[in-house]
Enzyme design. Structure first.
Site, mmCIF file in Angstrom:
data_model
loop_
_atom_site.group_PDB
_atom_site.id
_atom_site.type_symbol
_atom_site.label_atom_id
_atom_site.label_comp_id
_atom_site.label_asym_id
_atom_site.label_seq_id
_atom_site.Cartn_x
_atom_site.Cartn_y
_atom_site.Cartn_z
ATOM 1 N N HIS A 155 21.339 44.180 12.289
ATOM 2 C CA HIS A 155 19.925 44.077 11.863
ATOM 3 C C HIS A 155 19.748 44.541 10.418
ATOM 4 C CE1 HIS A 155 19.034 43.740 16.216
ATOM 5 N NE2 HIS A 155 19.956 44.670 16.315
ATOM 6 N N SER A 276 18.992 36.812 -18.050
ATOM 7 C CA SER A 276 17.620 36.317 -17.973
ATOM 8 C C SER A 276 17.154 35.967 -19.378
ATOM 9 C CB SER A 276 16.731 37.414 -17.378
ATOM 10 O OG SER A 276 15.399 37.257 -17.809
ATOM 11 N N LYS A 282 18.889 42.111 -17.392
ATOM 12 C CA LYS A 282 19.277 41.445 -16.148
ATOM 13 C C LYS A 282 20.693 40.886 -16.155
ATOM 14 C CE LYS A 282 17.220 40.551 -12.911
ATOM 15 N NZ LYS A 282 16.157 39.625 -12.562
ATOM 16 N N GLU A 289 23.839 32.656 -5.481
ATOM 17 C CA GLU A 289 22.538 32.108 -5.057
ATOM 18 C C GLU A 289 22.601 30.580 -4.989
ATOM 19 O OE1 GLU A 289 19.040 34.521 -6.946
ATOM 20 O OE2 GLU A 289 20.792 34.725 -8.194
#
Ligand code: ARG
Length: 459
Positions: A155, A276, A282, A289
Site C-alpha cells: 500500500h 526545467s 529541477k 515518465e
C-alpha cells in the site's frame, strides 16, 4: 495504372487512392515482401507453374530491386497502393510479361499475412535480445546490492525490511516471464500462411512445405481461410508488449518516487534526466515518465487491433490493413523503452545509506517482534495485538520499537527478555526469513545462483 484495372471502367478518384493506400506505412515491409516473393517465384519454377528461366529472372530482378530500395533509388507511389503492388509494378516495369507471372497462385491476402509474420519473427528475436540485456543488468545490480537494506512496501506504506537485490530480483522474474511469453508467441507466429491464395486455396500444384522451408517457418498453417483471416499472433504480440510495458511502467513509477527528495533512494544520472525551462534547480526523471506514458499508447495499440478484428466476417477484409500501425508502434515503443530503461538503470546512483536509514524507521520489525512472542509460546493473534499496542505506544512517544526500555517491553508481555533487541534489528529481521524465495541474504544468494544456473536456457 492499377494492377486490378480489368473489371473497372473508371479510374479511382485521387482522394480514394489516397485513402485506400497503405504504402505510407507498409513500405517498411519491403524486405519481407521481397523475401516472400523470391520464395514464391522459386516454388513456381520448381513446380513447373512458370518456367525455371522465368523464375530465375524474377528472383534475380527482385534481388536488384531490394538493393535499389536499400540504396534509396526507388520511389513508391500511392497509386500502386501498397508495398506488394508497388514491388510488382517495379518488377514488371523492369522485365515485362515475366514479372506479371509472379502473382500466379498467390493473393495479396496470403502475401501480407506472410510479410507480417516474417517481420514479427524478427522483431520478437530482437525484443528477446533486448530483454536479455535488461535481465543481465538487473542481475548485475542485484549482485552489487545483496547487502543493501531498504524498506519493503505494501500500500506504499513501509511494511517489512527487504534488500535492494531482492526487490530487483522481483522485477527479474517479471521480465523473464515476459521473455518466455515472447518465446511462446514466436511459436505461434512461426507458421506459414503463404500458398493459401485469397481464401480458398489455389488450383495450382503448389508446394507449401517448400515455401515453409525456404522462408524458415516451422509449420504450414493447415486451413487457408484461417491463414488469411487470422491476426491472433499479432494481437498476442502486442499483448506481450503491453505486459512488458506494464512491468517497465511499474518500475519507472518506483524510480520516479525513489528519485524524489522525499525518498531520495536513488539519483538518475544527468545523462538520463532533463531540466526545467523555468525552475533552475529541477532535475526531472523524464525518461521514466515517458516510458510510463508510452505504456498507455501500447495498451491503445492492443485495444485498437482487438477492435479492428472484432466483428470481422471470414475471411480477409480491408480492415486488416489497419493492423500494421499498432503492430509497428507497439514493437518500436517497447524496443526503445527497454533499451533506454536498461541504460538508465545501469547509470543511476543508489543511495544505500538513505535506503538503510529508511528501513530502520516505520516499525517494519513489528511482525518480527510478534514472531518473537510466538517463539515464546503465545498464539500469533495475541502477539499481533500486543505488538499493535506497543507500536501505538511508541508512536505517541515518537520512538522506535527497539528504543523501548526492557521495563517497557516487560510491561506489555513478561515473555520479553534482552535478546529481543537483537531479534528486531533490521538485519536480523531479514536474516530470520526462512521460507523459500524470501528476502533473507541466503535466499537472495540462492535466487542469484539459480539464475546463474539457468543461463543458456534458450527462450
Ligand atoms: N494492403 C493490404 C493489407 O495490408 C494487402 C492485402 C489487400 N488485399 C485485398 N484483397 N485488398 O492488408
Amino acid at each position: 495504372m492499377k494492377l486490378w484495372k480489368g473489371r473497372f471502367s473508371k479510374e479511382a478518384s485521387s482522394s480514394a487512392d489516397e485513402f485506400n493506400a497503405s504504402i505510407g506505412f507498409d513500405q517498411r515491409l519491403y524486405r519481407e515482401d521481397i523475401q516472400g516473393s523470391i520464395a514464391h517465384a522459386k516454388m513456381l519454377g520448381k513446380q513447373g507453374i512458370i518456367s525455371e528461366q522465368e523464375a530465375e529472372l524474377i528472383v534475380k530482378t527482385l534481388g536488384e530491386i531490394l538493393q535499389d530500395i536499400e540504396d534509396g533509388k526507388v520511389e513508391f507511389t500511392v497509386e500502386a497502393e501498397d508495398i506488394h503492388m508497388n514491388i510488382e509494378t517495379i518488377l514488371t516495369r523492369r522485365i515485362g510479361a515475366t514479372g506479371k507471372k509472379l502473382h500466379t497462385a498467390r493473393s495479396r491476402n496470403d502475401q501480407i499475412a506472410v510479410d507480417i509474420r516474417l517481420y514479427l519473427k524478427k522483431e520478437i528475436s530482437t525484443v528477446e535480445r533486448i530483454l536479455t540485456e535488461l535481465l543481465e543488468a538487473l542481475e548485475k545490480l542485484a549482485k552489487e546490492h545483496v547487502e543493501t537494506v531498504m524498506p519493503g512496501y505494501t500500500h506504499l506504506q513501509r511494511a517489512q525490511p527487504v534488500t535492494l537485490a531482492y526487490h530487483l530480483l522481483a522485477y527479474y522474474q517479471m521480465f523473464s516471464r515476459d521473455r518466455e511469453r515472447f518465446s511462446d508467441c514466436l511459436g505461434r507466429t512461426d507458421r506459414l500462411p503463404l500458398g493459401s491464395g485469397a481464401l480458398a486455396g489455389t488450383t495450382y500444384n503448389t508446394d507449401r512445405d517448400f515455401l515453409a522451408e525456404e522462408l524458415g517457418f516451422s509449420h504450414v498453417l493447415p486451413n487457408a481461410m484461417d491463414a488469411v483471416a487470422d491476426r491472433d499472433f499479432a494481437i498476442e504480440f502486442i499483448s506481450c508488449c503491453s505486459i512488458a510495458m506494464m512491468h517497465l511502467s511499474r518500475f519507472c513509477e518506483e524510480l520516479i518516487l525513489w528519485s524524489s527528495a522525499e525518498f531520495s533512494f536513488i539519483e538518475i544520472d544527468d545523462s538520463f534526466s532533463t531540466g526545467s525551462s523555468i525552475m533552475p534547480q529541477k532535475k526531472n526523471p523524464d525518461m521514466a515518465e515517458l516510458i510510463r506514458g508510452k505504456t498507455g499508447r501500447v495498451y491503445g495499440d492492443l485495444m485498437s487491433l482487438l477492435t479492428i478484428c472484432k466483428g470481422l466476417p471470414m475471411a480477409y477484409n480491408k480492415d486488416l490493413q489497419e493492423d500494421k500501425l499498432p503492430v509497428f508502434d507497439a514493437a518500436d515503443t517497447l524496443k526503445a523503452s527497454l533499451s533506454i530503461f536498461t541504460e538508465m538503470l545501469l547509470t543511476m546512483k543508489v543511495k544505500t545509506e538513505n535506503m538503510e536509514r529508511a528501513a530502520k524507521y516505520g516499525y517494519m520489525n513489528a511482525t518480527d517482534a510478534a514472531d518473537y512472542l510466538v517463539s515464546k509460546g503465545l498464539p500469533f493473534r495475541d502477539c499481533h495485538e500486543i505488538i499493535g499496542k506497543m507500536v501505538l505506544y511508541c508512536i505517541n512517544k515518537g520512538i522506535a520499537l527497539d528504543e523501548l526500555s526492557m521495563e517497557e517491553f516487560k510491561s506489555f508481555s513478561p515473555e520479553f527478555s534482552d535478546d529481543i533487541y537483537d531479534c528486531i534489528s533490521v538485519r536480523s529481521c531479514i536474516k530470520a526469513k526462512k521460507s523459500k524465495g524470501s528476502t533473507s541474504f541466503d535466499s537472495v544468494r540462492a535466487q542469484l545462483a539459480e539464475i546463474d544456473k539457468n543461463k543458456g536456457v534458450s527462450y
